[in-house]
Design a protein around this motif. Structure first.
Motif, PDB file in Angstrom:
ATOM      1  N   HIS A 189       0.872  -1.051   0.077  1.00  0.00           N
ATOM      2  CA  HIS A 189       0.141   0.026  -0.021  1.00  0.00           C
ATOM      3  C   HIS A 189       0.992   0.798   0.476  1.00  0.00           C
ATOM      4  O   HIS A 189       2.102   1.040   0.344  1.00  0.00           O
ATOM      5  N   SER A 190       0.166   1.906  -0.709  1.00  0.00           N
ATOM      6  CA  SER A 190       1.446   3.608  -0.491  1.00  0.00           C
ATOM      7  C   SER A 190       3.041   3.530  -0.923  1.00  0.00           C
ATOM      8  O   SER A 190       2.822   2.329  -1.739  1.00  0.00           O
ATOM      9  N   PHE A 191       4.066   4.023   0.126  1.00  0.00           N
ATOM     10  CA  PHE A 191       4.690   4.185  -0.185  1.00  0.00           C
ATOM     11  C   PHE A 191       5.159   2.353  -0.144  1.00  0.00           C
ATOM     12  O   PHE A 191       5.902   2.155  -0.857  1.00  0.00           O
ATOM     13  N   GLY A 192       4.994   1.481   0.328  1.00  0.00           N
ATOM     14  CA  GLY A 192       4.917  -0.484   0.046  1.00  0.00           C
ATOM     15  C   GLY A 192       4.992  -0.948  -0.580  1.00  0.00           C
ATOM     16  O   GLY A 192       5.697  -1.183  -1.333  1.00  0.00           O
ATOM     17  N   GLY A 193       4.299   0.424  -2.121  1.00  0.00           N
ATOM     18  CA  GLY A 193       4.503  -0.983  -3.483  1.00  0.00           C
ATOM     19  C   GLY A 193       5.906  -0.339  -4.208  1.00  0.00           C
ATOM     20  O   GLY A 193       6.414  -0.441  -4.510  1.00  0.00           O
ATOM     21  N   ILE A 194       6.603   1.041  -3.592  1.00  0.00           N
ATOM     22  CA  ILE A 194       8.147   0.802  -3.867  1.00  0.00           C
ATOM     23  C   ILE A 194       9.028   0.242  -3.132  1.00  0.00           C
ATOM     24  O   ILE A 194       9.446  -0.729  -4.288  1.00  0.00           O
TER      25      ILE A 194
END
Length: 304
Positions: A107-112
């Motif tokens: 999710h969100s920055f976790g996608g990077i």
């Protein structure tokens, strides 16, 4: 003697990791594992854990949540907040829960983090699901500021602030922080028409123990942008490479998540494949709260 020392040292490292990293598993260990990667830097997994983790486990998954080192409940003043450190922590989760391969839900920055991890350690990834996840960072920041200029075109003070943001170092924590603050002013993270279900989820979360542990470490972004040389990434090519390696990528986004432009989402749909891409109506950045049933149905359909 040397092998005994190596064994004891390895056990020591595992013990230190277990003490540093907060994690918890939901569901049956024999079910397909799903590891949730939260946003940030300075984020945590409390909202997902407090609202959705058990419900996803009830769909037949072994759901693991954790807070990255130096973030949330994983307090560590010595955390460097780099991608390399994030990868080590994630590999530690595999070790702790005896997992060889897992579905990554980012999710969100976790996608990077999830995208880079899948590219570097494909043997550990069954699938990658991007849920409101960042993938072309500078495009997101440009989109936010362009919309802000239009929205505040008759507000000199806000236009001055936008100009100040544009003149900041684009690889700095301050630039990212102020871009997202501007997105907040535009209501980009808000669900247009909250449903009774989403309101109840947020109310229950706010009244419970998870919200009390919603710890935000303000030094995390500063450390990340100071110590991590890779910033403002465009992961389009990385995602294409992951698909070539045979790892399916699924993408789920809220139609009203204002931090992504229509062009970005169309580009992502072309990258991951139309059948693996979904937009949810009346839904913003926190899909698993805004439209939880549709979120769970998508995950169950794709990962099963």
């Amino acid at each position: 003697m040397k092998s005994l020392f190596s064994l004891l040292f390895s056990l020591f490292l595992i013990s230190v990791h277990a003490q540093t990293i907060y994690s918890k598993a939901y569901g049956n260990p024999t079910d397909p594992p799903v590891i949730f990667i939260h946003g940030g830097p300075s984020g945590n997994a409390t909202l997902f854990e407090g609202t959705t983790a058990q419900k996803l486990a009830d769909k037949g998954f072994y759901v693991i949540v954790y807070d990255r080192r130096g973030e949330g409940r994983s307090k560590d003043e010595n955390a460097t907040m780099t991608f390399k450190e994030s990868f080590e922590d994630l590999k530690g989760i595999y070790t702790t829960y005896h997992i060889k391969k897992a579905n990554i839900l980012a999710h969100s920055f976790g996608g990077i983090i999830g995208t880079l991890f899948a590219a570097q350690f494909p043997e550990k990834v069954q699938s990658l699901t991007l849920a409101g996840a960042l993938f072309t960072q500078q495009e997101t920041y440009d989109h936010i500021l362009q919309n802000a200029k239009e929205h505040f075109k008759n507000d000199p003070s806000q236009l001055k602030e936008i100009s100040e943001i544009e003149n900041l170092d684009k690889n700095s924590a301050a630039y990212r922080k102020r871009c997202y603050e501007m997105a907040g002013k535009l209501g980009f993270f808000d669900m247009p028409t909250p449903t009774p279900e989403s309101e109840m989820l947020r109310k229950e979360y706010a009244a419970g123990e998870f919200y009390k542990n919603n710890i935000r470490n303000p030094s995390s972004p500063l450390k990340f942008y100071q110590n991590e040389p890779l910033n403002n990434l465009d992961n389009t090519a990385v995602l294409k490479d992951i698909r070539k390696k045979g790892i399916p990528i699924f993408a789920l986004y809220g139609k009203n998540d204002g931090i992504f432009s229509e062009k970005q989402l169309n580009d992502l749909k072309n990258t991951v494949g139309k059948k693996n891409f979904r937009i949810i109506d009346n839904c913003s950045h926190y899909l698993f709260v805004d439209q939880q049933n549709e979120f769970l149905q998508f995950i169950q359909l794709k990962l099963k």
